[in-house]
Design a protein around this motif. Structure first.
Motif, PDB file in Angstrom:
ATOM      1  N   ARG A 109       0.867  -1.189   0.000  1.00  0.00           N
ATOM      2  CA  ARG A 109       0.000   0.000   0.000  1.00  0.00           C
ATOM      3  C   ARG A 109       0.900   1.235   0.000  1.00  0.00           C
ATOM      4  NH1 ARG A 109      -1.511  -3.387   3.715  1.00  0.00           N
ATOM      5  NH2 ARG A 109      -0.842  -2.050   5.449  1.00  0.00           N
ATOM      6  N   PHE A 110       0.973   1.889  -1.165  1.00  0.00           N
ATOM      7  CA  PHE A 110       1.972   2.931  -1.406  1.00  0.00           C
ATOM      8  C   PHE A 110       1.334   4.316  -1.481  1.00  0.00           C
ATOM      9  CE2 PHE A 110       3.873  -0.955  -2.927  1.00  0.00           C
ATOM     10  CZ  PHE A 110       5.212  -0.845  -2.574  1.00  0.00           C
ATOM     11  N   LEU A 111       1.967   5.254  -0.809  1.00  0.00           N
ATOM     12  CA  LEU A 111       1.539   6.652  -0.834  1.00  0.00           C
ATOM     13  C   LEU A 111       2.756   7.536  -1.113  1.00  0.00           C
ATOM     14  CD1 LEU A 111      -0.691   8.832  -0.192  1.00  0.00           C
ATOM     15  CD2 LEU A 111       0.231   8.849   2.135  1.00  0.00           C
ATOM     16  N   VAL A 112       2.593   8.476  -2.036  1.00  0.00           N
ATOM     17  CA  VAL A 112       3.649   9.447  -2.349  1.00  0.00           C
ATOM     18  C   VAL A 112       3.086  10.838  -2.085  1.00  0.00           C
ATOM     19  CG1 VAL A 112       5.204  10.348  -4.096  1.00  0.00           C
ATOM     20  CG2 VAL A 112       4.615   7.914  -4.098  1.00  0.00           C
ATOM     21  N   GLN A 113       3.799  11.615  -1.294  1.00  0.00           N
ATOM     22  CA  GLN A 113       3.310  12.923  -0.847  1.00  0.00           C
ATOM     23  C   GLN A 113       4.152  14.041  -1.458  1.00  0.00           C
ATOM     24  OE1 GLN A 113       0.906  13.343   1.934  1.00  0.00           O
ATOM     25  NE2 GLN A 113       0.890  15.505   1.390  1.00  0.00           N
ATOM     26  N   THR A 114       3.480  15.037  -2.059  1.00  0.00           N
ATOM     27  CA  THR A 114       4.170  16.243  -2.499  1.00  0.00           C
ATOM     28  C   THR A 114       4.203  17.235  -1.342  1.00  0.00           C
ATOM     29  OG1 THR A 114       2.223  17.496  -3.216  1.00  0.00           O
ATOM     30  CG2 THR A 114       3.168  15.926  -4.790  1.00  0.00           C
ATOM     31  N   GLU A 127       8.381  -1.639 -10.378  1.00  0.00           N
ATOM     32  CA  GLU A 127       9.112  -2.584  -9.537  1.00  0.00           C
ATOM     33  C   GLU A 127       8.209  -3.527  -8.751  1.00  0.00           C
ATOM     34  OE1 GLU A 127      12.361  -2.998  -9.508  1.00  0.00           O
ATOM     35  OE2 GLU A 127      12.748  -1.342 -10.905  1.00  0.00           O
ATOM     36  N   THR A 128       6.978  -3.100  -8.446  1.00  0.00           N
ATOM     37  CA  THR A 128       6.131  -3.912  -7.572  1.00  0.00           C
ATOM     38  C   THR A 128       4.832  -4.371  -8.212  1.00  0.00           C
ATOM     39  OG1 THR A 128       4.818  -2.094  -6.618  1.00  0.00           O
ATOM     40  CG2 THR A 128       6.994  -2.516  -5.650  1.00  0.00           C
ATOM     41  N   GLY A 129       4.406  -3.701  -9.279  1.00  0.00           N
ATOM     42  CA  GLY A 129       3.111  -4.022  -9.869  1.00  0.00           C
ATOM     43  C   GLY A 129       1.951  -3.356  -9.152  1.00  0.00           C
ATOM     44  N   HIS A 130       2.229  -2.643  -8.062  1.00  0.00           N
ATOM     45  CA  HIS A 130       1.189  -1.937  -7.318  1.00  0.00           C
ATOM     46  C   HIS A 130       1.119  -0.475  -7.770  1.00  0.00           C
ATOM     47  CE1 HIS A 130       0.454  -5.192  -4.471  1.00  0.00           C
ATOM     48  NE2 HIS A 130       1.757  -5.310  -4.295  1.00  0.00           N
ATOM     49  N   ASP A 131      -0.055   0.110  -7.615  1.00  0.00           N
ATOM     50  CA  ASP A 131      -0.204   1.540  -7.891  1.00  0.00           C
ATOM     51  C   ASP A 131       0.152   2.320  -6.627  1.00  0.00           C
ATOM     52  OD1 ASP A 131      -0.714   3.863  -9.221  1.00  0.00           O
ATOM     53  OD2 ASP A 131      -2.872   3.556  -9.458  1.00  0.00           O
ATOM     54  N   ALA A 132       0.285   3.612  -6.758  1.00  0.00           N
ATOM     55  CA  ALA A 132       0.575   4.474  -5.620  1.00  0.00           C
ATOM     56  C   ALA A 132      -0.329   5.691  -5.679  1.00  0.00           C
ATOM     57  CB  ALA A 132       2.040   4.913  -5.623  1.00  0.00           C
ATOM     58  N   ILE A 133      -0.846   6.085  -4.538  1.00  0.00           N
ATOM     59  CA  ILE A 133      -1.621   7.318  -4.416  1.00  0.00           C
ATOM     60  C   ILE A 133      -0.650   8.494  -4.320  1.00  0.00           C
ATOM     61  CG2 ILE A 133      -3.212   8.614  -2.949  1.00  0.00           C
ATOM     62  CD1 ILE A 133      -4.526   6.260  -4.321  1.00  0.00           C
ATOM     63  N   ILE A 134      -0.936   9.575  -5.050  1.00  0.00           N
ATOM     64  CA  ILE A 134      -0.175  10.813  -4.902  1.00  0.00           C
ATOM     65  C   ILE A 134      -1.042  11.800  -4.131  1.00  0.00           C
ATOM     66  CG2 ILE A 134       0.974  12.729  -6.057  1.00  0.00           C
ATOM     67  CD1 ILE A 134       1.513  10.933  -8.420  1.00  0.00           C
ATOM     68  N   ALA A 135      -0.574  12.191  -2.942  1.00  0.00           N
ATOM     69  CA  ALA A 135      -1.329  13.089  -2.083  1.00  0.00           C
ATOM     70  C   ALA A 135      -0.675  14.467  -2.047  1.00  0.00           C
ATOM     71  CB  ALA A 135      -1.416  12.521  -0.668  1.00  0.00           C
ATOM     72  N   PHE A 136      -1.487  15.486  -1.810  1.00  0.00           N
ATOM     73  CA  PHE A 136      -0.966  16.843  -1.707  1.00  0.00           C
ATOM     74  C   PHE A 136      -1.818  17.621  -0.713  1.00  0.00           C
ATOM     75  CE2 PHE A 136      -4.551  17.466  -4.371  1.00  0.00           C
ATOM     76  CZ  PHE A 136      -4.893  18.808  -4.344  1.00  0.00           C
TER      77      PHE A 136
END
Length: 347
Positions: A25-30, A52-61
């Motif tokens: 469970r991936f999250l990327v924060q700006t 690399e993982t096949g999983h999606d990531a949420i981009i939060a701001f």
């Protein structure tokens, strides 16, 4: 890229990729009110996670994507963004933060939250040392340069949309390599230039502006004051906080000016941006000194920004904060001599 630089960049990428292991469970924060550099870094990390993982990531701001070019970048490159206020950070087993760091008040990370990965080109903060992976290199002109170099060093294919985002991130952060750049920034920029979509880039750079934008330009022109070789302006209540750095850049175009300082209020926060062309000055140090005890700030040699919380302040209290900041800032320039005079003289 020298062999040593390539090896160092490859090692950084290996550390980031290793931090993905066992996570789902991936999250990327700006940072708040994200600019192109932060958006590009986040989009690139999302791509790398997917690869690399096949999983999606949420981009939060946090805050808003306000500047017209930044909104065009999100739209043209289809960058999926989620408002940080809607995020349950405890639900993610991986969190990365781009182009800022914990403890800066420049992101919507919960207080005390330690991300898995930090990638930034500002000075290392104590809170960052708790991260599993901290890629912090203050000598880079843009975080996008740092991220792109990592991919190039390992020969990771860079999709056109990601390349265009990184290229624009570097271009906007360094004013097309004219501000706070290194040989690495230039080299990475030239490599990305080979694979960008120029039509998309043109649509980003010519993003349409709302009618209110021109009222804000009128405000900066009518409130700007020159003191020697320093120009300051107060935008008052802001439509979007992005106008503060944009107008600081705009005022630096005035002939003979060596420093610009623009202030503005947005949602109980005072935003400040500094710019300088003085080769003996450091905007980052100046804002940290001037804003000490009121808020937080940082930056680089020629550009810096800061914020001062003003919860439930009266108008008089807000004006006092601004005067206090300017009284601390102006002497630091060494160039704010003479009586203040308006930029635009009315007939």
């Amino acid at each position: 890229m020298t062999p040593a630089d390539r090896a160092a960049a490859a090692e950084r990428l290996d550390r980031v990729v290793a931090s993905f292991r066992g996570k789902s469970r991936f999250l990327v924060q700006t940072h708040n009110n994200p600019d192109p550099d932060s958006l590009a870094c986040a989009l690139t990390l999302r791509y790398l996670i997917q690869r690399e993982t096949g999983h999606d990531a949420i981009i939060a701001f946090g805050g808003v994507v306000g500047r017209s070019e930044n909104r065009a970048m999100v739209r043209q490159l289809r960058i999926p963004l989620t408002q940080g206020s809607l995020i349950d950070y405890a639900a993610y087993d991986f969190t990365a933060i781009c182009d800022t760091q914990p403890g800066t008040n420049f992101s919507s990370l919960p207080d005390g939250f330690v991300p898995t990965v930090v990638i930034d080109h500002h000075a290392m903060r104590p809170e960052t040392r708790g991260a599993e992976v901290a890629i912090v290199e203050p000598h880079y002109g843009a975080t996008s340069s740092l991220v792109a170099e990592m991919l190039l060093a390992k020969d990771v294919p860079i999709p056109t949309d990601v390349a265009t985002a990184l290229y624009y991130g570097i271009k906007s952060e360094t004013q097309d390599l004219a501000r706070d750049t290194t040989e690495t920034d230039v080299e990475v920029y030239r490599e990305l230039e080979k694979i960008i979509d120029r039509r998309v880039l043109a649509r980003i750079e010519t993003g349409r502006v709302p009618r209110e934008y021109f009222s804000e330009v009128l405000t900066v022109l009518s409130t700007a004051v020159i003191r020697g070789r320093v120009i300051t302006a107060d935008l008052g209540d802001l439509r979007v906080p992005d106008m503060v750095p944009e107008m600081a850049d705009f005022l630096m175009r005035l002939e003979g000016i060596r420093w610009s300082c623009v202030l503005g209020d947005y949602e109980d926060t005072l935003y400040v941006s500094l710019r300088t062309s003085d080769p003996d000055a450091n905007a980052g140090e100046a804002i940290r000194t001037a804003i000490a005890g009121m808020g937080s700030g940082g930056g680089h040699t020629s550009m810096a920004g800061g914020q001062v919380p003003m919860p439930r302040f009266t108008d008089a209290e807000k004006e006092e904060i601004k005067r206090t900041f300017l009284d601390a800032f102006l002497p630091l320039t060494g160039l704010a001599d003479g009586d203040p005079e308006p930029l635009v003289r009315r007939a």
